[in-house]
Write an enzyme that holds these catalytic residues in place. Structure first.
Site, PDB file in Angstrom:
ATOM      1  N   GLU A  15      73.224 -36.134 -42.672  1.00  0.00           N
ATOM      2  CA  GLU A  15      72.397 -37.101 -41.934  1.00  0.00           C
ATOM      3  C   GLU A  15      73.236 -38.296 -41.448  1.00  0.00           C
ATOM      4  O   GLU A  15      72.693 -39.362 -41.157  1.00  0.00           O
ATOM      5  CB  GLU A  15      71.251 -37.577 -42.819  1.00  0.00           C
ATOM      6  CG  GLU A  15      70.286 -36.472 -43.194  1.00  0.00           C
ATOM      7  CD  GLU A  15      69.257 -36.930 -44.202  1.00  0.00           C
ATOM      8  OE1 GLU A  15      68.348 -37.671 -43.810  1.00  0.00           O
ATOM      9  OE2 GLU A  15      69.369 -36.569 -45.381  1.00  0.00           O
ATOM     10  N   SER A 150      65.693 -35.064 -44.229  1.00  0.00           N
ATOM     11  CA  SER A 150      65.539 -34.869 -42.778  1.00  0.00           C
ATOM     12  C   SER A 150      65.342 -33.405 -42.370  1.00  0.00           C
ATOM     13  O   SER A 150      65.721 -32.995 -41.284  1.00  0.00           O
ATOM     14  CB  SER A 150      66.751 -35.435 -42.020  1.00  0.00           C
ATOM     15  OG  SER A 150      66.737 -36.828 -42.089  1.00  0.00           O
ATOM     16  N   TYR A 214      64.243 -36.356 -34.624  1.00  0.00           N
ATOM     17  CA  TYR A 214      65.239 -37.272 -34.071  1.00  0.00           C
ATOM     18  C   TYR A 214      65.577 -37.080 -32.592  1.00  0.00           C
ATOM     19  O   TYR A 214      66.388 -37.819 -32.064  1.00  0.00           O
ATOM     20  CB  TYR A 214      66.534 -37.189 -34.901  1.00  0.00           C
ATOM     21  CG  TYR A 214      66.296 -37.533 -36.344  1.00  0.00           C
ATOM     22  CD1 TYR A 214      65.844 -38.803 -36.710  1.00  0.00           C
ATOM     23  CD2 TYR A 214      66.474 -36.593 -37.342  1.00  0.00           C
ATOM     24  CE1 TYR A 214      65.601 -39.122 -38.023  1.00  0.00           C
ATOM     25  CE2 TYR A 214      66.237 -36.914 -38.675  1.00  0.00           C
ATOM     26  CZ  TYR A 214      65.799 -38.171 -39.007  1.00  0.00           C
ATOM     27  OH  TYR A 214      65.558 -38.483 -40.309  1.00  0.00           O
ATOM     28  N   ARG A 254      58.688 -43.748 -47.793  1.00  0.00           N
ATOM     29  CA  ARG A 254      57.788 -43.009 -46.905  1.00  0.00           C
ATOM     30  C   ARG A 254      57.466 -41.672 -47.558  1.00  0.00           C
ATOM     31  O   ARG A 254      58.376 -40.924 -47.934  1.00  0.00           O
ATOM     32  CB  ARG A 254      58.452 -42.775 -45.542  1.00  0.00           C
ATOM     33  CG  ARG A 254      57.477 -42.302 -44.467  1.00  0.00           C
ATOM     34  CD  ARG A 254      58.197 -41.753 -43.249  1.00  0.00           C
ATOM     35  NE  ARG A 254      58.763 -40.448 -43.516  1.00  0.00           N
ATOM     36  CZ  ARG A 254      60.063 -40.155 -43.431  1.00  0.00           C
ATOM     37  NH1 ARG A 254      60.941 -41.075 -43.067  1.00  0.00           N
ATOM     38  NH2 ARG A 254      60.492 -38.942 -43.703  1.00  0.00           N
ATOM     39  N   ASP A 256      55.713 -37.918 -47.361  1.00  0.00           N
ATOM     40  CA  ASP A 256      55.396 -36.892 -46.360  1.00  0.00           C
ATOM     41  C   ASP A 256      54.348 -35.923 -46.916  1.00  0.00           C
ATOM     42  O   ASP A 256      54.554 -35.347 -47.996  1.00  0.00           O
ATOM     43  CB  ASP A 256      56.660 -36.110 -45.996  1.00  0.00           C
ATOM     44  CG  ASP A 256      57.754 -37.005 -45.424  1.00  0.00           C
ATOM     45  OD1 ASP A 256      57.484 -38.193 -45.197  1.00  0.00           O
ATOM     46  OD2 ASP A 256      58.881 -36.507 -45.211  1.00  0.00           O
ATOM     47  N   GLU A 268      57.309 -34.729 -50.242  1.00  0.00           N
ATOM     48  CA  GLU A 268      58.425 -35.496 -50.822  1.00  0.00           C
ATOM     49  C   GLU A 268      58.236 -36.979 -50.558  1.00  0.00           C
ATOM     50  O   GLU A 268      57.424 -37.378 -49.718  1.00  0.00           O
ATOM     51  CB  GLU A 268      59.764 -35.032 -50.257  1.00  0.00           C
ATOM     52  CG  GLU A 268      59.923 -35.235 -48.767  1.00  0.00           C
ATOM     53  CD  GLU A 268      61.286 -34.751 -48.271  1.00  0.00           C
ATOM     54  OE1 GLU A 268      62.248 -35.535 -48.360  1.00  0.00           O
ATOM     55  OE2 GLU A 268      61.389 -33.613 -47.800  1.00  0.00           O
ATOM     56  N   ASN A 270      60.577 -40.280 -49.514  1.00  0.00           N
ATOM     57  CA  ASN A 270      61.874 -40.716 -48.976  1.00  0.00           C
ATOM     58  C   ASN A 270      62.122 -42.161 -49.383  1.00  0.00           C
ATOM     59  O   ASN A 270      61.346 -43.042 -49.020  1.00  0.00           O
ATOM     60  CB  ASN A 270      61.858 -40.620 -47.451  1.00  0.00           C
ATOM     61  CG  ASN A 270      61.618 -39.196 -46.991  1.00  0.00           C
ATOM     62  OD1 ASN A 270      62.523 -38.401 -46.910  1.00  0.00           O
ATOM     63  ND2 ASN A 270      60.360 -38.870 -46.721  1.00  0.00           N
ATOM     64  N   GLY A 274      64.356 -43.868 -42.247  1.00  0.00           N
ATOM     65  CA  GLY A 274      65.144 -44.297 -41.097  1.00  0.00           C
ATOM     66  C   GLY A 274      64.592 -45.543 -40.424  1.00  0.00           C
ATOM     67  O   GLY A 274      63.412 -45.862 -40.526  1.00  0.00           O
TER      68      GLY A 274
END
Length: 307
Positions: A15, A150, A214, A254, A256, A268, A270, A274
């Protein structure tokens, strides 16, 4: 006088490019608001740069392995300057999907069923794996590395393409094989003890993979506000804060989710989301009236050591 901020970005994970972009966006915003900012790589020069620059806060803009798995956090703890996001143990737990899923299950947080698969020196025994999946899960399944972010090297597999995709992940030694949950992609931001808000993603691709996350060309739709009943919205916010707390996270996270058959499945958490132009936490914050600078200043003010 505004603080001196050292941003660590780049690194050697898969990443890297996203991390460089996060570092760049954070730097631009802070510089134009009077902060003295320096960006550096997490390499052998780090300690020297810290000594010379003497930052007030270190902003950890790394993503993926070595950046959000407890490794850089242990170095930052030794340096002793307040740094952003979660500490060593929380980062390691969250990054390891096997460990975090066990914690979710222990804390009665719904997560897709799974098992850990270890590649041994034997050839992949097709029938044995397929029978185990049919017994414990069912096709299609998701295969993914235990400690990447990611959606790197994540595949949706049918019985037909399972072995072909498993071979692509052999370098990881061990992976997760997880039941595939359809439904809606919903992500939630937590700021400390605050349930900041949620966003829904509608990828044009098969799922919300690296490109969908992305690349502008992937044309992923970002839907905010999320079309959920207030009961379900409160529920997903509550689950996110519970997951943040059970992992021992700090700062911003964050979570998900997949929302299917009126149930939220946590995929998961994070610990270092980002901060690029396509990133979700700044978008959620902006919708809630918190601009990018406000968000970054909240993260900087939350920085600490011994966490």
């Amino acid at each position: 006088m505004k603080k001196k901020i050292l941003i660590i970005s780049g690194g050697i994970s898969k990443e890297r490019e996203i991390s460089l972009d996060t570092g760049k966006q954070v730097s631009i915003e802070l510089k134009k608001n009077g902060y003295k900012v320096k960006i550096c790589e997490p390499d052998h020069n780090l300690i020297k740069i810290v000594r010379e620059f003497k930052p007030d806060v270190i902003f950890n803009a790394l993503h993926g392995q070595f950046g959000e798995d407890g490794y850089i956090q242990s170095i930052l703890e030794n340096i002793g300057i307040p740094y952003t996001h979660s500490g060593i143990v929380a980062s390691a737990k969250a990054m390891n999907k096997h460990v975090s899923k066990k914690l979710f299950i222990k804390n009665k947080i719904l997560t897709p069923k799974y098992f850990k698969f270890i590649f041994d020196s034997n050839i992949l025994k097709k029938n044995k794996i397929i029978n185990k999946i049919k017994l414990k899960l069912k096709f299609p399944v998701i295969i993914k590395p235990i400690n990447e972010g990611s959606s790197v090297d994540v595949f949706i597999c049918s019985e037909k393409n399972l072995i072909k995709n498993l071979k692509k992940l052999k370098k990881y030694k061990e992976i997760l094989i997880e039941e595939y949950i359809g439904g809606r992609e919903i992500q939630v931001a937590i700021l400390g003890k605050k349930k900041l808000g949620a966003i829904e993603l509608k990828p044009k691709r098969k799922f919300y993979d690296y490109k969908a996350k992305y690349s502008l060309s992937a044309k992923t739709e970002h839907l905010i506000p999320v079309n959920l009943s207030s009961k379900n919205m409160n529920k997903v916010l509550d689950i996110s804060l519970k997951a943040h707390n059970c992992l021992g996270c700090r700062g911003v996270t964050r979570s998900d989710f997949k929302f299917y058959n009126n149930k939220f499945y946590l995929l998961e958490v994070n610990t270092q989301p980002g901060m690029t132009k396509l990133s979700l936490v700044p978008e959620i914050a902006a919708y809630k009236g918190m601009n990018f600078l406000n968000l970054l200043e909240w993260i900087l003010n939350d920085a600490s050591t011994n966490k």
